[in-house]
Motif scaffolding. Structure first.
Motif, PDB file in Angstrom:
ATOM      1  N   ILE A 312     -72.395  10.956  71.483  1.00 51.55           N
ATOM      2  CA  ILE A 312     -71.979  11.628  70.543  1.00 51.55           C
ATOM      3  C   ILE A 312     -70.940  10.846  70.055  1.00 51.55           C
ATOM      4  CG2 ILE A 312     -69.555  13.655  69.904  1.00 51.55           C
ATOM      5  CD1 ILE A 312     -69.652  14.752  72.724  1.00 51.55           C
ATOM      6  N   THR A 313     -71.349  10.848  68.114  1.00 56.95           N
ATOM      7  CA  THR A 313     -70.646   9.524  67.670  1.00 56.95           C
ATOM      8  C   THR A 313     -69.682  10.082  66.921  1.00 56.95           C
ATOM      9  OG1 THR A 313     -72.567  10.556  66.096  1.00 56.95           O
ATOM     10  CG2 THR A 313     -73.167   8.274  67.209  1.00 56.95           C
ATOM     11  N   ASP A 314     -69.339   8.560  65.882  1.00 60.33           N
ATOM     12  CA  ASP A 314     -67.988   8.954  64.878  1.00 60.33           C
ATOM     13  C   ASP A 314     -68.130   9.556  64.223  1.00 60.33           C
ATOM     14  OD1 ASP A 314     -69.142   7.166  64.110  1.00 60.33           O
ATOM     15  OD2 ASP A 314     -66.785   5.506  64.942  1.00 60.33           O
ATOM     16  N   ASP A 315     -69.369   9.768  63.387  1.00 56.29           N
ATOM     17  CA  ASP A 315     -69.085  10.431  62.519  1.00 56.29           C
ATOM     18  C   ASP A 315     -69.940  12.272  62.246  1.00 56.29           C
ATOM     19  OD1 ASP A 315     -72.372  10.538  64.335  1.00 56.29           O
ATOM     20  OD2 ASP A 315     -73.455   9.415  61.817  1.00 56.29           O
ATOM     21  N   LYS A 316     -69.332  12.464  64.082  1.00 57.62           N
ATOM     22  CA  LYS A 316     -69.317  13.886  64.133  1.00 57.62           C
ATOM     23  C   LYS A 316     -71.561  14.586  64.501  1.00 57.62           C
ATOM     24  CE  LYS A 316     -66.055  16.100  64.450  1.00 57.62           C
ATOM     25  NZ  LYS A 316     -64.626  16.985  64.723  1.00 57.62           N
ATOM     26  N   LYS A 317     -71.816  13.446  65.008  1.00 57.44           N
ATOM     27  CA  LYS A 317     -73.104  14.286  65.512  1.00 57.44           C
ATOM     28  C   LYS A 317     -73.514  13.843  67.028  1.00 57.44           C
ATOM     29  CE  LYS A 317     -75.714  12.650  61.340  1.00 57.44           C
ATOM     30  NZ  LYS A 317     -76.021  11.478  60.328  1.00 57.44           N
ATOM     31  N   THR A 329     -77.070  23.450  75.379  1.00 56.02           N
ATOM     32  CA  THR A 329     -76.672  24.520  74.131  1.00 56.02           C
ATOM     33  C   THR A 329     -75.191  24.386  74.172  1.00 56.02           C
ATOM     34  OG1 THR A 329     -77.412  26.360  75.452  1.00 56.02           O
ATOM     35  CG2 THR A 329     -75.787  27.229  74.022  1.00 56.02           C
ATOM     36  N   VAL A 330     -75.728  23.943  72.361  1.00 59.36           N
ATOM     37  CA  VAL A 330     -74.751  23.925  71.333  1.00 59.36           C
ATOM     38  C   VAL A 330     -73.122  24.579  71.626  1.00 59.36           C
ATOM     39  CG1 VAL A 330     -75.350  24.227  69.524  1.00 59.36           C
ATOM     40  CG2 VAL A 330     -73.673  21.949  69.761  1.00 59.36           C
ATOM     41  N   TYR A 338     -75.607  19.097  64.603  1.00 59.78           N
ATOM     42  CA  TYR A 338     -76.459  18.964  66.014  1.00 59.78           C
ATOM     43  C   TYR A 338     -78.192  18.700  65.714  1.00 59.78           C
ATOM     44  CZ  TYR A 338     -79.387  19.860  70.410  1.00 59.78           C
ATOM     45  OH  TYR A 338     -80.637  19.979  71.738  1.00 59.78           O
ATOM     46  N   ALA A 339     -79.087  17.598  65.683  1.00 56.15           N
ATOM     47  CA  ALA A 339     -80.236  17.918  64.971  1.00 56.15           C
ATOM     48  C   ALA A 339     -81.686  18.155  66.619  1.00 56.15           C
ATOM     49  CB  ALA A 339     -81.086  16.822  64.208  1.00 56.15           C
TER      50      ALA A 339
END
Ligand code: AMP
Ligand code: MG
Length: 340
Positions: A312-317, A329-330, A338-339
């Motif tokens: 999980i990155t600070d750009d919310k990905k 499962t997101v 979430y790609a």
């Protein structure tokens, strides 16, 4: 600040919240709570007569806490740090986590480094008297930070006189592995060992289905999860800046140090969850990959493999490695991109 730290500690305990642990039919659920390694740990076993097995597993953890802590008369780490550079006899409980650490240090180019301990202390993460060290102080401490100066032989270890090690980044993973071994040797077929951000599952749920392990939202760790992993017998370990930190002049300083700078790692990652059959490796890797950042962590994954991860990155990905895509499962309202 105290309040915030307390809240962070509480959230840490709740981290990787386990869902759907309810048993069915005749399976009895037995739970034991242990406080060790500065963490509230919960051991849960299903089946008849698991109480003695849980007691033995808890004892194993308490013994490891004493041996692997950085302080105390019974600590193997303390003995090593105060040996004046001489080799010290070591058993598997010291050698195994140390070997795993050094292996990950080498493969990660030193992102994990057990000799970073004096730097961790300088920030106050051990005494809990938090300070921001000066550049000079950090530069002087970093001179003795070098994982390759730790020498291991078949039954002994040495660290240079001017260096000190700490196994804080791997001890819980190793303890969860030993606790699982203990439960399995006592005939337990279904259990969950939850040591803060370290979860080790044994077997499956009593009905034969997989466990659901939640991945906490690092921006709202007390209230939200970003998704769930459906897993069989394995280890799941998360490292995140939200797990331990302090704030000074409006800036947050967390506990995972980049050994190259001596400062809290700013790699763009805010949480790394590693899934690996070996809990010690899972713990070592989650810390190392957090320091490396997403791109280098993915390079590590492609080159060495042996684990899967949720980044999980600070750009919310959210980025999930190939082997976990079908298990993850997101959450509907995660607010993260979430790609697949
Ligand atoms: P973890 O929570 O498993 O990611 O481990 C973090 C803990 O390991 C910190 O609280 C420190 O005691 C220690 N630590 C911090 N940074 C490092 C590092 N780069 N290498 C080894 N240990 C570290
Ligand atoms: Mg770790």
């Amino acid at each position: 600040m105290r309040k915030k730290l307390f809240r962070a500690a509480t959230l840490f305990i709740c981290h990787l919240l386990l869902l759907s642990l309810f048993s069915c039919g005749e399976d009895v659920k037995n739970t034991k709570t242990v406080f060790a390694m500065d963490t509230v740990m919960t051991l849960t076993a299903y089946g008849k007569d698991t109480s003695a097995a849980l007691d033995t597993a808890a004892k194993t953890i308490r013994e490891l806490d004493k041996k692997l802590s950085y302080s105390g008369k019974e600590s193997e780490v303390y003995k090593l740090n105060s040996s004046g550079g001489k080799p010290v006899k070591a058993d598997d409980d010291l050698l195994t986590p140390l070997k795993v650490s050094l292996d990950v240090s080498e493969k990660s180019g030193g992102a994990l480094d057990v000799t970073v301990f004096p730097v961790v202390k300088a920030w106050g993460f051990i005494s809990k008297e938090y300070t921001v060290p000066t550049d000079n102080k950090l530069a002087s401490l970093l001179k003795n930070v070098d994982w390759s100066s730790v020498k291991i032989s078949e039954d002994s270890v040495s660290v240079p006189e001017n260096a000190e090690i700490d196994l804080g980044a791997v001890a819980k993973g190793y303890a969860s592995e030993r606790a699982a071994e203990t439960l399995i040797s006592k005939g337990v077929k279904s259990a969950v060992i939850s040591l803060g951000g370290n979860v080790r599952t044994v077997g499956t749920k009593p009905d034969g289905s997989k466990w659901n392990v939640a991945v906490v939202d690092p921006t709202e760790p007390g209230t939200k999860t970003v998704g769930t992993l459906k897993l069989g017998e394995t280890s799941v370990v998360t490292s995140g800046g939200y797990q331990r930190y302090f704030e000074k002049n409006g800036k947050r300083y967390h506990h995972i140090i980049d050994p190259k700078t001596g400062r809290p790692a700013e790699s763009g990652l805010i949480s790394v969850t590693v899934v690996c059959d070996d809990g010690t490796y899972a713990d070592a890797l989650s810390t190392a990959l957090f320091v490396l950042g997403l791109d280098k962590a993915m390079e590590y994954y492609r080159e060495y493999g042996g684990f899967e991860a949720v980044f999980i990155t600070d750009d919310k990905k959210i980025t999930v490695t190939d082997g976990l895509v079908s298990a993850f499962t997101v959450s509907d309202d995660s607010g993260f991109e979430y790609a697949k």
